[in-house]
Design a protein around this motif. Structure first.
Motif, mmCIF file in Angstrom:
data_model
loop_
_atom_site.group_PDB
_atom_site.id
_atom_site.type_symbol
_atom_site.label_atom_id
_atom_site.label_comp_id
_atom_site.label_asym_id
_atom_site.label_seq_id
_atom_site.Cartn_x
_atom_site.Cartn_y
_atom_site.Cartn_z
ATOM 1 N N THR A 39 0.835 -1.210 0.000
ATOM 2 C CA THR A 39 0.000 0.000 0.000
ATOM 3 C C THR A 39 0.870 1.260 0.000
ATOM 4 O OG1 THR A 39 -1.796 -1.120 1.155
ATOM 5 C CG2 THR A 39 -1.791 1.285 1.226
ATOM 6 N N ILE A 40 0.578 2.157 -0.923
ATOM 7 C CA ILE A 40 1.257 3.453 -1.020
ATOM 8 C C ILE A 40 0.457 4.508 -0.278
ATOM 9 C CG2 ILE A 40 2.022 5.262 -2.611
ATOM 10 C CD1 ILE A 40 2.266 2.970 -4.750
ATOM 11 N N GLY A 46 -0.893 7.881 4.271
ATOM 12 C CA GLY A 46 0.133 7.538 3.291
ATOM 13 C C GLY A 46 0.232 8.603 2.220
ATOM 14 N N GLU A 69 4.882 11.602 -4.005
ATOM 15 C CA GLU A 69 4.625 10.753 -5.166
ATOM 16 C C GLU A 69 3.136 10.534 -5.430
ATOM 17 O OE1 GLU A 69 4.879 6.201 -3.673
ATOM 18 O OE2 GLU A 69 6.749 7.319 -3.537
ATOM 19 N N GLN A 81 1.743 0.558 -10.693
ATOM 20 C CA GLN A 81 0.800 0.646 -9.574
ATOM 21 C C GLN A 81 -0.566 0.107 -9.968
ATOM 22 O OE1 GLN A 81 0.518 4.785 -8.442
ATOM 23 N NE2 GLN A 81 2.602 4.871 -7.670
ATOM 24 N N HIS A 111 -4.505 1.038 -8.828
ATOM 25 C CA HIS A 111 -5.361 1.970 -8.111
ATOM 26 C C HIS A 111 -6.731 1.307 -8.030
ATOM 27 C CE1 HIS A 111 -2.876 5.836 -8.533
ATOM 28 N NE2 HIS A 111 -2.099 4.789 -8.758
ATOM 29 N N ASP A 134 1.662 -0.591 -4.799
ATOM 30 C CA ASP A 134 2.854 -0.855 -5.590
ATOM 31 C C ASP A 134 2.642 -2.209 -6.273
ATOM 32 O OD1 ASP A 134 5.409 -2.093 -6.260
ATOM 33 O OD2 ASP A 134 6.326 -0.407 -5.205
ATOM 34 N N SER A 168 2.481 -6.028 -4.231
ATOM 35 C CA SER A 168 1.119 -6.304 -3.787
ATOM 36 C C SER A 168 0.524 -7.510 -4.497
ATOM 37 C CB SER A 168 0.233 -5.082 -4.014
ATOM 38 O OG SER A 168 0.162 -4.782 -5.387
#
Length: 124
Positions: A18-19, A36, A40, A80, A82, A102, A106
């Motif tokens: 997780t970002i 988080g 970025e 990534q 989403h 990421d 993940s």
């Protein structure tokens, strides 16, 4: 039952890669809580932008006459995932959880499973 802060913390710690994560009201486009992100990933911008995605999909389903519910929406980038999960529990109408992952760290199936669990425990 978990509150917003607890649910976001659980997503950050229990979902590998997780970002950032946000709870978003898609009627207003406002993030009710974020965790988080950083330089970025601006979660406020992501919340507003993904509100447009949800609204467009809801509108398209209405135009098509589809009598079904959106579970989640996946956007796959080069590095990534989403994921947008529309919430259906008591008091969560018009809300979604947005999570950026990421791709290399993940597991998408596990992330979806964990978000479903977090949704069930969330009380707004």
């Amino acid at each position: 039952m978990a509150n917003t802060e607890t649910a976001l913390k659980e997503a950050m710690t229990s979902i590998e890669g997780t970002i950032g994560v946000a709870l978003v009201d898609y009627t207003s486009g406002m993030a009710l809580g974020t965790l988080g992100g950083g330089k970025e990933l601006d979660l406020s911008v992501a919340a507003a932008g993904n509100t447009d995605v949800v609204r467009a999909k809801v509108r398209t389903m209405e135009l098509l006459g589809l009598k079904d519910e959106i579970e989640d929406i996946l956007i796959t980038l080069g590095g990534q995932y989403h994921l947008i999960r529309l919430l259906k529990g008591r008091g969560t109408d018009g809300l979604f959880i947005y999570i950026a992952l990421d791709k290399n760290r993940s597991n998408l199936a596990m992330a979806r499973h964990q978000l479903k669990k977090i949704e069930k425990e969330l009380e707004v």
